[in-house]
Design an enzyme around this catalytic site. Structure first.
Site, PDB file in Angstrom:
ATOM      1  N   TYR A 185     -38.917 -22.426 -46.793  1.00 51.49           N
ATOM      2  CA  TYR A 185     -38.883 -24.233 -46.896  1.00 51.49           C
ATOM      3  C   TYR A 185     -39.337 -24.410 -45.633  1.00 51.49           C
ATOM      4  CZ  TYR A 185     -36.713 -28.429 -46.677  1.00 51.49           C
ATOM      5  OH  TYR A 185     -36.468 -29.816 -46.412  1.00 51.49           O
TER       6      TYR A 185
ATOM      7  N   SER B  19     -39.024 -32.732 -42.104  1.00 55.14           N
ATOM      8  CA  SER B  19     -37.538 -32.369 -41.812  1.00 55.14           C
ATOM      9  C   SER B  19     -37.542 -31.856 -40.299  1.00 55.14           C
ATOM     10  CB  SER B  19     -37.077 -31.048 -42.515  1.00 55.14           C
ATOM     11  OG  SER B  19     -35.984 -30.490 -42.201  1.00 55.14           O
TER      12      SER B  19
ATOM     13  N   LYS C 230     -42.790 -27.207 -45.025  1.00 54.00           N
ATOM     14  CA  LYS C 230     -43.007 -28.530 -44.369  1.00 54.00           C
ATOM     15  C   LYS C 230     -44.010 -28.257 -43.066  1.00 54.00           C
ATOM     16  CE  LYS C 230     -39.929 -30.705 -46.835  1.00 54.00           C
ATOM     17  NZ  LYS C 230     -40.173 -31.717 -47.692  1.00 54.00           N
TER      18      LYS C 230
HETATM   19  P1  NAD Z   1     -33.490 -33.892 -54.052  1.00 53.42           P
HETATM   20  O1  NAD Z   1     -33.439 -32.479 -54.763  1.00 53.42           O
HETATM   21  O2  NAD Z   1     -32.107 -34.566 -54.559  1.00 53.42           O
HETATM   22  O3  NAD Z   1     -34.738 -34.582 -54.653  1.00 53.42           O
HETATM   23  C1  NAD Z   1     -35.888 -34.236 -54.787  1.00 53.42           C
HETATM   24  C2  NAD Z   1     -36.558 -34.663 -56.296  1.00 53.42           C
HETATM   25  O4  NAD Z   1     -37.637 -34.029 -56.489  1.00 53.42           O
HETATM   26  C3  NAD Z   1     -35.551 -34.456 -57.414  1.00 53.42           C
HETATM   27  O5  NAD Z   1     -35.371 -35.348 -58.076  1.00 53.42           O
HETATM   28  C4  NAD Z   1     -36.499 -33.296 -58.136  1.00 53.42           C
HETATM   29  O6  NAD Z   1     -35.987 -33.317 -59.385  1.00 53.42           O
HETATM   30  C5  NAD Z   1     -37.787 -33.713 -57.618  1.00 53.42           C
HETATM   31  N1  NAD Z   1     -38.814 -32.742 -57.829  1.00 53.42           N
HETATM   32  C6  NAD Z   1     -38.755 -31.354 -57.350  1.00 53.42           C
HETATM   33  N2  NAD Z   1     -39.710 -30.704 -57.665  1.00 53.42           N
HETATM   34  C7  NAD Z   1     -40.589 -31.644 -58.265  1.00 53.42           C
HETATM   35  C8  NAD Z   1     -42.097 -31.373 -58.704  1.00 53.42           C
HETATM   36  N3  NAD Z   1     -42.575 -30.273 -58.791  1.00 53.42           N
HETATM   37  N4  NAD Z   1     -42.568 -32.408 -59.628  1.00 53.42           N
HETATM   38  C9  NAD Z   1     -41.869 -33.572 -59.576  1.00 53.42           C
HETATM   39  N5  NAD Z   1     -40.463 -33.876 -59.149  1.00 53.42           N
HETATM   40  C10 NAD Z   1     -39.974 -32.684 -58.211  1.00 53.42           C
HETATM   41  O7  NAD Z   1     -33.771 -33.727 -52.586  1.00 53.42           O
HETATM   42  P2  NAD Z   1     -33.544 -34.818 -51.267  1.00 53.42           P
HETATM   43  O8  NAD Z   1     -32.486 -34.437 -50.768  1.00 53.42           O
HETATM   44  O9  NAD Z   1     -33.687 -36.350 -51.957  1.00 53.42           O
HETATM   45  O10 NAD Z   1     -34.745 -34.543 -50.575  1.00 53.42           O
HETATM   46  C11 NAD Z   1     -36.014 -35.316 -50.741  1.00 53.42           C
HETATM   47  C12 NAD Z   1     -37.272 -34.856 -49.806  1.00 53.42           C
HETATM   48  O11 NAD Z   1     -36.449 -34.974 -48.480  1.00 53.42           O
HETATM   49  C13 NAD Z   1     -37.472 -33.284 -50.016  1.00 53.42           C
HETATM   50  O12 NAD Z   1     -38.723 -32.987 -49.900  1.00 53.42           O
HETATM   51  C14 NAD Z   1     -36.783 -32.612 -49.009  1.00 53.42           C
HETATM   52  O13 NAD Z   1     -37.339 -31.616 -48.622  1.00 53.42           O
HETATM   53  C15 NAD Z   1     -36.741 -33.527 -47.756  1.00 53.42           C
HETATM   54  N6  NAD Z   1     -35.640 -33.507 -46.963  1.00 53.42           N
HETATM   55  C16 NAD Z   1     -34.272 -33.406 -47.349  1.00 53.42           C
HETATM   56  C17 NAD Z   1     -33.399 -33.258 -46.273  1.00 53.42           C
HETATM   57  C18 NAD Z   1     -31.981 -33.280 -46.785  1.00 53.42           C
HETATM   58  O14 NAD Z   1     -31.049 -32.841 -46.126  1.00 53.42           O
HETATM   59  N7  NAD Z   1     -31.775 -33.857 -48.054  1.00 53.42           N
HETATM   60  C19 NAD Z   1     -33.454 -32.924 -45.043  1.00 53.42           C
HETATM   61  C20 NAD Z   1     -35.025 -33.138 -44.451  1.00 53.42           C
HETATM   62  C21 NAD Z   1     -36.017 -33.166 -45.577  1.00 53.42           C
HETATM   63  C1  UD1 Z   2     -29.776 -27.031 -43.058  1.00 52.76           C
HETATM   64  C2  UD1 Z   2     -30.909 -26.221 -43.134  1.00 52.76           C
HETATM   65  C3  UD1 Z   2     -32.209 -26.974 -42.727  1.00 52.76           C
HETATM   66  C4  UD1 Z   2     -32.427 -28.041 -43.675  1.00 52.76           C
HETATM   67  C5  UD1 Z   2     -30.808 -29.196 -43.574  1.00 52.76           C
HETATM   68  C6  UD1 Z   2     -30.915 -30.087 -44.430  1.00 52.76           C
HETATM   69  C7  UD1 Z   2     -30.236 -23.728 -42.917  1.00 52.76           C
HETATM   70  C8  UD1 Z   2     -30.461 -22.538 -41.917  1.00 52.76           C
HETATM   71  N1  UD1 Z   2     -30.683 -24.902 -42.289  1.00 52.76           N
HETATM   72  O1  UD1 Z   2     -29.627 -27.409 -41.921  1.00 52.76           O
HETATM   73  O2  UD1 Z   2     -33.432 -26.284 -42.749  1.00 52.76           O
HETATM   74  O3  UD1 Z   2     -33.413 -29.056 -43.043  1.00 52.76           O
HETATM   75  O4  UD1 Z   2     -30.051 -28.023 -44.038  1.00 52.76           O
HETATM   76  O5  UD1 Z   2     -31.309 -29.935 -45.796  1.00 52.76           O
HETATM   77  O6  UD1 Z   2     -29.835 -23.818 -43.883  1.00 52.76           O
HETATM   78  N2  UD1 Z   2     -21.722 -25.471 -41.652  1.00 52.76           N
HETATM   79  C9  UD1 Z   2     -20.548 -24.903 -41.484  1.00 52.76           C
HETATM   80  N3  UD1 Z   2     -20.061 -24.661 -43.078  1.00 52.76           N
HETATM   81  C10 UD1 Z   2     -20.679 -24.872 -44.067  1.00 52.76           C
HETATM   82  C11 UD1 Z   2     -22.061 -25.312 -44.135  1.00 52.76           C
HETATM   83  C12 UD1 Z   2     -22.515 -26.013 -42.939  1.00 52.76           C
HETATM   84  O7  UD1 Z   2     -19.809 -24.645 -40.885  1.00 52.76           O
HETATM   85  O8  UD1 Z   2     -20.015 -24.747 -45.187  1.00 52.76           O
HETATM   86  C13 UD1 Z   2     -22.296 -25.906 -40.470  1.00 52.76           C
HETATM   87  C14 UD1 Z   2     -23.534 -25.287 -40.027  1.00 52.76           C
HETATM   88  O9  UD1 Z   2     -23.345 -23.936 -39.248  1.00 52.76           O
HETATM   89  C15 UD1 Z   2     -24.295 -26.415 -39.177  1.00 52.76           C
HETATM   90  C16 UD1 Z   2     -23.559 -27.722 -39.811  1.00 52.76           C
HETATM   91  O10 UD1 Z   2     -22.490 -27.220 -40.585  1.00 52.76           O
HETATM   92  O11 UD1 Z   2     -23.589 -26.093 -37.850  1.00 52.76           O
HETATM   93  C17 UD1 Z   2     -24.729 -28.354 -40.758  1.00 52.76           C
HETATM   94  O12 UD1 Z   2     -24.956 -27.440 -41.710  1.00 52.76           O
HETATM   95  P1  UD1 Z   2     -25.889 -27.883 -42.895  1.00 52.76           P
HETATM   96  O13 UD1 Z   2     -25.479 -29.070 -43.532  1.00 52.76           O
HETATM   97  O14 UD1 Z   2     -26.196 -26.832 -43.629  1.00 52.76           O
HETATM   98  O15 UD1 Z   2     -27.421 -28.568 -41.988  1.00 52.76           O
HETATM   99  P2  UD1 Z   2     -28.459 -27.715 -41.038  1.00 52.76           P
HETATM  100  O16 UD1 Z   2     -27.881 -26.382 -40.830  1.00 52.76           O
HETATM  101  O17 UD1 Z   2     -28.618 -28.698 -39.886  1.00 52.76           O
END
Ligand code: NAD
Ligand code: UD1
Length: 337
Positions: free
Chosen positions: A148, A124, A152
């Protein structure tokens, strides 16, 4: 070529499964459904035209993983499984380190035993912490402000050490910026648990009438309009990035790190305005205090992914807001209709 997709029932995993299938890969999903619904499997079958094999299981279950690698001839792993809510990680650090860090170590043990040494990991942009200057480049120092984020940073370190210890490993660390959007069909998308923490699902829930109004966290940042700036990337582009990484993986050993973003910073109010304009819906909002732990601006340098993976994004901000809204509108109750 068979790819094990841990967390393949989740938001990014489910989209990546479809992209992998289209690119001709065999896919096996491994998920404990702790943050997803089994109903997604029916949608994936509907969209891909065939049932996607899956095994229900936890990445912390060594025996189950050993069996899985014995029973299936797996070539590589895309590792999405993990917990991802920043606020929750502060309240439940043990659960987060157990799922994310111990889970990854257990998976790596099973891979090593089975001689499968090819992994793409979901990292991330959070690993850039709060002290680097934008645009973030892959060589910058990493840090975190919550469990979290630390999970990572730790997993990146563990995977780099594994690659150093044995030149046979191919390891790709993909640092996602802010994934939004959904499949064009409106049949799969993001399913937040409870009230969303992230901006886009919050906006779509306001639009559908589940939530009353958006709270914008601060308008006194040093940005274009004072609100936080982020690099939003369409989940379909993100999925394509994984296929590019796998294709690259086939040829290169060692550890490689790539940002997956667009390189464009978009403010909270710009995202709201784009959503309103392209979907013709008003999003009421109020400005409130800054959220703890937020940084002003976060966007990627995409040069390395472009140069080495040939990765460029195809979806526009309009695609992102239109596709996010289509998914929410068509599935007001998520997968349980
Ligand atoms: P998500 O929660 O939708 O998907 C994660 C999946 O993993 C789910 O289906 C959950 O059931 C499964 N899971 C969780 N723990 C498990 C375990 N112990 N064993 C087996 N399955 C398990 O999340 P996502 O948004 O699809 O994210 C996927 C990956 O990308 C995660 O590692 C997350 O940290 C990373 N990531 C997500 C974002 C984001 O904003 N969505 C941003 C950066 C990184
Ligand atoms: C958040 C996480 C980050 C994670 C990422 C993706 C925090 C501090 N950071 O990042 O670690 O990798 O999500 O899952 O939680 N915002 C509003 N109102 C809302 C929600 C968000 O104004 O109700 C603003 C936030 O202040 C930010 C932007 O929208 O400026 C994006 O927010 P968000 O979607 O939560 O993502 P990140 O802050 O980038």
């Amino acid at each position: 070529m068979k790819v094990l997709v841990t967390g393949g029932a989740g938001y990014i995993g489910s989209h990546t499964v479809l992209t992998l299938k289209s690119a001709g890969y065999d896919v096996l999903i491994y998920d404990n459904f702790s943050n997803s619904s089994q109903a997604v499997l029916e949608r994936l079958e509907e969209l891909s035209g065939e049932a996607i094999p899956f095994v229900e299981g936890d990445i912390r279950d060594q025996e189950r993983l050993d069996d899985l690698f014995q029973q299936h001839s797996i070539d590589s792993v895309i590792h999405f499984a993990g917990l991802k809510a920043v606020g929750e990680s502060v309240l439940k650090p043990i659960e987060y380190y157990d799922n994310n860090v111990s889970g990854t170590v257990t998976l790596l043990k099973a891979m090593k035993k089975a001689g499968v040494k090819n992994i793409v990991f979901s990292s991330s942009a959070t690993v850039y912490g709060s002290n680097n200057q934008v645009p973030f480049t892959e060589g910058m120092p990493t840090s975190a402000t919550n469990p979290y984020g630390y999970s990572k940073v730790m997993i990146e370190q563990i995977l780099s050490d594994v690659a150093k210890s044995d030149p046979e490993w191919t390891i790709t660390l993909l640092r996602y910026f802010n994934p939004i959007g959904a499949h064009k069909s409106g049949r799969i998308g993001e399913l937040p648990n409870g009230v969303p923490n992230n901006l886009m699902p919050y906006i779509t829930q306001v639009a559908v009438g589940k939530l009353d109004h958006l709270r914008v966290f601060g308008n006194d940042y040093d940005t274009v309009d004072g609100t936080g700036v982020r690099d939003y990337i369409h989940v379909l582009d993100l999925a394509r990035g994984h296929v590019k990484a796998l294709q690259k993986n086939a040829a290169v050993k060692g550890v490689k790190t790539y940002n997956l973003g667009t390189g464009e910073g978009v403010s909270v109010l710009q995202l709201v305005q784009a959503f309103e304009k392209y979907n013709d819906i008003k999003i009421p909002y109020e400005i409130v205090e800054r959220r703890d732990g937020d940084i002003a601006t976060c966007y990627a340098s995409c040069e390395k992914a472009q140069r080495e993976l040939g990765f460029t994004t195809e979806e526009s901000l309009k695609d992102m807001v239109v596709d996010s809204w289509r998914w929410q509108k068509q599935n007001p109750k998520g997968y349980e209709q």
